[in-house]
Scaffold this motif. Structure first.
Motif, PDB file in Angstrom:
ATOM      1  N   PRO A  27       0.810  -1.221   0.000  1.00  0.00           N
ATOM      2  CA  PRO A  27       0.000   0.000   0.000  1.00  0.00           C
ATOM      3  C   PRO A  27       0.842   1.268   0.000  1.00  0.00           C
ATOM      4  N   GLU A  28       0.495   2.186  -0.886  1.00  0.00           N
ATOM      5  CA  GLU A  28       1.150   3.488  -0.974  1.00  0.00           C
ATOM      6  C   GLU A  28       0.131   4.564  -0.618  1.00  0.00           C
ATOM      7  N   ILE A  29       0.535   5.496   0.242  1.00  0.00           N
ATOM      8  CA  ILE A  29      -0.388   6.510   0.756  1.00  0.00           C
ATOM      9  C   ILE A  29      -0.766   7.504  -0.340  1.00  0.00           C
ATOM     10  N   ILE A  30      -2.069   7.830  -0.423  1.00  0.00           N
ATOM     11  CA  ILE A  30      -2.567   8.908  -1.269  1.00  0.00           C
ATOM     12  C   ILE A  30      -2.685  10.140  -0.379  1.00  0.00           C
ATOM     13  N   PRO A  31      -1.807  11.147  -0.534  1.00  0.00           N
ATOM     14  CA  PRO A  31      -1.715  12.249   0.435  1.00  0.00           C
ATOM     15  C   PRO A  31      -3.041  12.939   0.753  1.00  0.00           C
ATOM     16  N   GLU A  32      -3.815  13.318  -0.284  1.00  0.00           N
ATOM     17  CA  GLU A  32      -5.047  14.069  -0.027  1.00  0.00           C
ATOM     18  C   GLU A  32      -6.092  13.215   0.706  1.00  0.00           C
TER      19      GLU A  32
END
Length: 539
Positions: free
Chosen positions: A196-201
């Motif tokens: 999993p890679e974070i989606i900033p917004e």
């Protein structure tokens, strides 16, 4: 009386006339084909089946095409999800089909019950189902037994395949391989390393949800506030729902962990998904990926959810002294009766001179004086002012209070192990004792009784070390919990305003753990930091 003996006249069959009648009207023949997966080679098989049956039906002069019914990438264990299969059955009941061709029983259905049900239903309509591989015509006398056996084998094969797939998935779980459904995971996308890679917004919205929930907001309030702020959940479904909010608050993936096998399929036939409440083992991978919120904050939210659930009455009809969590009034799950321990409830009295808002013991409201004899009724405004006054006696001296709380909690809850051995020392000594035991075992092969005392000494030391190890581990967990409590208590006071001038529901939720009604003129306010303040009520 007629004495002529009765006689039986046999009227011979006329197969030629039947054939002639059939030739007068071509049989309407349909074919059903299905493949189980969406793989490319299976897709080729699917197209090949359609082409094969089209050619077979159109090449027979006594047959006419009644349709090719085909389901692609659909399970054979249930007919409910096979749209073309059900469409074919409707056509049969509408008398648009005389014969159904299919490759095998397993292509028709892997569920024995479904297979028998539909072949019987079509048989009653005079419609034959021809299974080519097994050479079975459902209109023949012995067809049902043969179909049953073939269907049972097909179902058994599905169950075996399902068991093998499940076994493989569980072995993958045990080795730490996580399967994540990114389609339903707000805040993350699949990264280049397949983690999993974070989606900033989206991560900002997740952090905001956690903060607001801990500040006392309900899931309904969170949903409405997200809509007001214009935050969308997803492009295809922009509206936030209560399940969306609850899923984000409960999902361990937001603190970087992955818990696997939270649900499981009951069996391969009905495919009902059941929540795993202990029927099967679960597998937790800690620190699997970067978390959006800290583990401490995630655990705090789980504790708050449990607290709100515990404060909720299990039945609307049952009077339990509990109430549903309400984020509107902070005192709804904090104000308790000093006599019977039951929660207080907010009531609005209508009088000729206007409305009067009071708080009353739930037990007194529901049962009169049967269980609670003298709990007082408190007017809301003086009660709130008393709580504010109690808080203001603590807040001005923040630094001193923080030191006082920290020292008190450290003295009370942090354990001090009495042993000088570390866990590494214990493990090394246990390994030495195990080696001694094995060497002694070889020596004592001929006369074990002679070495009885030595065996006893080793076993006693091993037992004592294992008990000490368990104690140290337990104390370490308690120590970590104590540290968390101290940090929470200190952080709460550090973030508090030095003086409260008016009633603030959010501030009360963050600072106050409980308010106990001691009498009509006095309450006891317990802060989340553990401080207890007795305060008089000015009426």
């Amino acid at each position: 009386m007629n004495e002529t003996a009765p006689r039986v006249i046999k009227i011979p069959a006329k197969p030629e006339s039947v054939r002639q009648a059939e030739l007068q009207r071509q049989l309407r023949v349909a074919a059903y084909c299905r493949v189980s997966t969406k793989e490319e080679d299976q897709a080729n098989s699917y197209e090949a089946q359609k082409e094969y049956y089209t050619d077979k039906i159109m090449s027979n002069p006594v047959w006419t095409m009644a349709g090719i019914f085909a389901d692609k990438g659909i399970t054979g264990t249930s007919v409910k999800k096979r749209e073309d299969f059900m469409r074919m059955i409707r056509h049969c009941r509408q008398r648009k089909i005389d014969v159904v061709l299919t490759k095998s029983v397993s292509r028709f259905a892997r569920n024995t019950v479904d297979c028998l049900y539909y072949t019987r239903a079509l048989k009653e309509l005079g419609i034959a189902v021809i299974f080519e591989k097994e050479n079975i015509n459902s209109l023949e006398e012995d067809s049902e037994l043969r179909i049953t056996l073939s269907g049972a084998f097909a179902q058994s094969e599905s169950e075996s395949i399902s068991a093998n797939v499940t076994w493989g998935k569980r072995r993958a779980m045990e080795s730490g391989k996580a399967t994540i459904q990114y389609k339903y995971l707000y805040g993350y996308r699949r990264g280049t390393d397949d983690k999993p890679e974070i989606i900033p917004e989206e991560a900002e919205a997740v952090r905001w949800i956690y903060e607001r929930y801990l500040a006392g907001a309900s899931t309904r309030m969170l949903r409405d506030e997200l809509h007001e702020q214009g935050v969308i959940y997803a492009e295809k479904s922009p509206q936030w729902t209560l399940p969306h909010i609850k899923s984000i608050l409960r999902n361990e993936k937001y603190c970087g962990d992955v818990l696997m096998q939270k649900t499981f399929q009951q069996d391969v036939i009905n495919r009902k998904v059941i929540k795993n409440t202990g029927q099967l083992p679960m597998y937790l991978i800690e620190n699997h990926h970067e978390g959006i919120v800290s583990r401490e904050k995630y655990n705090a939210v789980q504790a708050e959810m449990a607290r709100r659930k515990a404060a909720k009455s299990p039945s609307k009809r049952a009077t339990t002294g509990l109430s549903a969590y309400t984020s509107r009034y902070a005192l709804s799950d904090r104000l308790v009766c000093g006599e019977c321990g039951t929660l207080y409830r907010r009531c609005t009295w209508t009088r000729p001179d206007g409305k009067r808002v009071v708080w009353r013991c739930v037990s007194r409201l529901d049962y009169g004086k049967k269980y609670c004899h003298s709990s007082p009724t408190l007017d809301e405004a003086p009660l709130q002012q008393a709580i504010i006054a109690a808080l203001n006696t603590v807040l001005p001296d923040l630094d001193g209070r923080i030191r006082q709380i920290t020292e008190a909690l450290e003295a009370e809850v942090i354990p001090f192990p009495g042993s000088g051995m570390s866990l590494g020392d214990i493990d090394r000594r246990l390994a030495e004792l195990e080696a001694q035991f094995q060497r002694l075992l070889e020596k004592a092969a001929d006369d074990p009784i002679a070495y009885g005392d030595q065996f006893k000494e080793i076993l006693e030391e091993q037992t004592a070390l294992k008990e000490l190890r368990a104690t140290i581990l337990a104390e370490s967990r308690e120590h970590a919990e104590a540290d968390r409590r101290i940090r929470d208590a200190a952080g709460m006071l550090e973030n508090a305003v030095p003086h409260i001038t008016e009633w603030d529901e959010s501030a009360i939720r963050q600072l106050v753990a409980q308010v106990k009604v001691l009498s009509k003129n006095e309450i006891s306010v317990t802060l989340k930091s553990g401080i207890e303040i007795r305060q008089s009520i000015s009426n």
